[in-house]
Design an enzyme around this catalytic site. Structure first.
Site, PDB file in Angstrom:
ATOM      1  N   LYS A   7       0.127   4.321  -0.193  1.00 44.40           N
ATOM      2  CA  LYS A   7      -0.641   5.285   0.238  1.00 44.40           C
ATOM      3  C   LYS A   7      -0.352   6.586  -0.799  1.00 44.40           C
ATOM      4  O   LYS A   7      -0.175   6.429  -1.957  1.00 44.40           O
ATOM      5  CB  LYS A   7      -0.133   5.719   1.601  1.00 44.40           C
ATOM      6  CG  LYS A   7      -0.273   4.350   2.355  1.00 44.40           C
ATOM      7  CD  LYS A   7      -0.188   4.808   4.042  1.00 44.40           C
ATOM      8  CE  LYS A   7      -0.268   3.460   4.626  1.00 44.40           C
ATOM      9  NZ  LYS A   7      -0.271   3.506   5.944  1.00 44.40           N
ATOM     10  N   ASN A  62       0.827  -0.921  -0.128  1.00 46.41           N
ATOM     11  CA  ASN A  62      -0.058  -0.007   0.068  1.00 46.41           C
ATOM     12  C   ASN A  62       0.763   1.441  -0.124  1.00 46.41           C
ATOM     13  O   ASN A  62       1.588   1.572   0.993  1.00 46.41           O
ATOM     14  CB  ASN A  62      -1.023  -0.117   1.232  1.00 46.41           C
ATOM     15  CG  ASN A  62      -1.809   1.302   1.519  1.00 46.41           C
ATOM     16  OD1 ASN A  62      -1.806   1.962   0.468  1.00 46.41           O
ATOM     17  ND2 ASN A  62      -2.419   1.116   2.408  1.00 46.41           N
ATOM     18  N   GLU A  79      -5.712  -4.913  10.718  1.00 48.00           N
ATOM     19  CA  GLU A  79      -4.777  -3.653  10.952  1.00 48.00           C
ATOM     20  C   GLU A  79      -4.948  -2.976  12.246  1.00 48.00           C
ATOM     21  O   GLU A  79      -5.784  -1.910  12.130  1.00 48.00           O
ATOM     22  CB  GLU A  79      -4.764  -2.822   9.641  1.00 48.00           C
ATOM     23  CG  GLU A  79      -4.507  -3.401   8.464  1.00 48.00           C
ATOM     24  CD  GLU A  79      -3.792  -2.311   7.465  1.00 48.00           C
ATOM     25  OE1 GLU A  79      -2.471  -2.667   6.973  1.00 48.00           O
ATOM     26  OE2 GLU A  79      -4.554  -1.374   7.137  1.00 48.00           O
ATOM     27  N   GLY A 124       2.349   2.391  10.979  1.00 43.51           N
ATOM     28  CA  GLY A 124       3.210   3.534  10.683  1.00 43.51           C
ATOM     29  C   GLY A 124       3.965   3.775  12.143  1.00 43.51           C
ATOM     30  O   GLY A 124       4.497   4.794  11.962  1.00 43.51           O
ATOM     31  N   HIS A 129      -9.701   1.475   4.724  1.00 42.13           N
ATOM     32  CA  HIS A 129      -8.470   1.815   5.841  1.00 42.13           C
ATOM     33  C   HIS A 129      -8.621   2.572   6.775  1.00 42.13           C
ATOM     34  O   HIS A 129      -9.365   3.750   6.539  1.00 42.13           O
ATOM     35  CB  HIS A 129      -7.509   2.161   4.442  1.00 42.13           C
ATOM     36  CG  HIS A 129      -6.026   2.046   5.122  1.00 42.13           C
ATOM     37  ND1 HIS A 129      -5.677   2.937   5.987  1.00 42.13           N
ATOM     38  CD2 HIS A 129      -5.044   1.196   5.139  1.00 42.13           C
ATOM     39  CE1 HIS A 129      -4.453   2.759   6.425  1.00 42.13           C
ATOM     40  NE2 HIS A 129      -4.094   1.650   5.816  1.00 42.13           N
ATOM     41  N   GLU A 162      -6.976   5.088   7.627  1.00 37.20           N
ATOM     42  CA  GLU A 162      -6.734   6.420   7.293  1.00 37.20           C
ATOM     43  C   GLU A 162      -7.691   6.819   6.754  1.00 37.20           C
ATOM     44  O   GLU A 162      -8.288   8.272   6.799  1.00 37.20           O
ATOM     45  CB  GLU A 162      -5.532   6.458   6.339  1.00 37.20           C
ATOM     46  CG  GLU A 162      -4.137   6.321   7.399  1.00 37.20           C
ATOM     47  CD  GLU A 162      -3.092   5.520   6.926  1.00 37.20           C
ATOM     48  OE1 GLU A 162      -2.846   5.577   5.323  1.00 37.20           O
ATOM     49  OE2 GLU A 162      -2.180   5.152   7.447  1.00 37.20           O
ATOM     50  N   SER A 193       2.843  -2.137  10.497  1.00 39.24           N
ATOM     51  CA  SER A 193       4.634  -2.052  10.853  1.00 39.24           C
ATOM     52  C   SER A 193       5.185  -3.244  10.587  1.00 39.24           C
ATOM     53  O   SER A 193       6.045  -3.809  11.359  1.00 39.24           O
ATOM     54  CB  SER A 193       4.780  -1.583  12.250  1.00 39.24           C
ATOM     55  OG  SER A 193       4.411  -0.148  12.542  1.00 39.24           O
TER      56      SER A 193
HETATM   57  P1  PGA Z   1       2.688   0.351   7.914  1.00 40.06           P
HETATM   58  O1  PGA Z   1       1.049   0.535   7.109  1.00 40.06           O
HETATM   59  O2  PGA Z   1       3.150  -0.889   7.193  1.00 40.06           O
HETATM   60  O3  PGA Z   1       3.337   1.548   7.328  1.00 40.06           O
HETATM   61  O4  PGA Z   1       2.546   0.395   9.382  1.00 40.06           O
HETATM   62  C1  PGA Z   1       0.321  -0.360   6.755  1.00 40.06           C
HETATM   63  C2  PGA Z   1      -1.147   0.102   6.374  1.00 40.06           C
HETATM   64  O5  PGA Z   1      -1.549   1.249   6.602  1.00 40.06           O
HETATM   65  O6  PGA Z   1      -1.810  -0.781   5.388  1.00 40.06           O
END
Ligand code: PGA
Length: 249
Positions: A10, A8, A167, A173, A93, A95, A209
């Protein structure tokens, strides 16, 4: 079934040149990697460009709208993605739930539209830090599933195209990945809910992460069937290390 590893990107990278470089480095690096289905989800505007680079890598979008066509400024329909050659779409997601106020009702509509268009839909669910601290993780996940999967039944949809991504929001992140043992417990819990609803063949991924140190643990110890990778998918070397590690696990 192959392990599913989804990148992803983003809202990255900032230029097409970087996007192409990243895609091509992954493409060149995975030639000898077996047993792994690699999906890259770049921002919409890079989709045609990475697609035209041609490779085994599948491409996915990071969102889609719930209608097929019409007056919905700024939106992209599942059918457009499908017609264009996109196979996957990430939906719900955290976010988007947080910054764009996406509700479970909206996500439910998007999910139905994506499945109807024959896209493989990756539904993201997860608890916030405070919810975990109050031991509400399972309650939250159950509620999210109830709402997000409302009306999604075997008889109406191709359920094998539905993929769940657990998640935990606090792990995204943050560098604080969830312990594989905890992910295993959640995977069993989610599998039970899916079985109760007769939704068979739904894969469960882990995201939050993920890096080359912990990636294989989620497959071996937590028995996740794949990974959703954010930050570590933005550097070709890091992402390739993850792919190599899981293909050998
Ligand atoms: P990350 O993000 O690996 O940077 O923690 C995962 C995600 O948001 O799908």
């Amino acid at each position: 079934m192959k392990i599913l590893i989804v990148a992803n990107w983003k809202m990255n990278p900032q230029t097409l040149i970087e996007a192409r470089e990243l895609f091509n480095s992954v493409k060149n690096g995975i030639k000898d990697i077996k047993n792994v289905e690699v999906v890259i989800c770049p921002p919409f505007i890079y989709l045609p460009k990475v697609k035209s680079q041609g490779s085994e890598i599948k491409i996915g979008a990071q969102d889609c709208f719930w209608e097929e066509k019409g007056a919905f400024t700024g939106e992209i329909s599942p059918k457009m993605l499908k017609n264009f050659g996109c196979q996957y779409v990430i939906l719900g997601h955290s976010e988007r739930r947080k910054y764009l106020n996406e509700t479970d009702e909206m996500i439910n509509k998007k999910l139905k539209a994506a499945l109807k268009a024959n896209l493989k839909a990756i539904l993201c669910i997860g608890e916030a830090k405070g919810e975990r601290e109050l031991a509400k993780t399972k309650e939250i996940l159950k509620r999210e599933l109830q709402k997000d999967l409302k009306g999604i039944e075997n008889s109406k949809f191709e359920i094998k195209n539905l993929i769940l991504a657990y998640e935990p929001i606090w792990a995204i992140g943050s560098g604080k990945s969830c312990q594989p043992a905890q992910v295993r417990e959640i995977n069993l819990f989610l599998a039970k809910i899916l079985a109760q609803r007769q939704l068979r063949g739904v894969r469960i991924l882990y995201g939050g992460s993920v890096n080359s140190q912990n990636a294989d643990l989620y497959l071996k110890k937590a028995q996740s069937q794949g990974l959703l990778v954010g930050g570590a998918s933005l550097k070709a070397n890091d992402f390739l290390k993850i792919l190599k590690k899981v293909s050998n696990s």
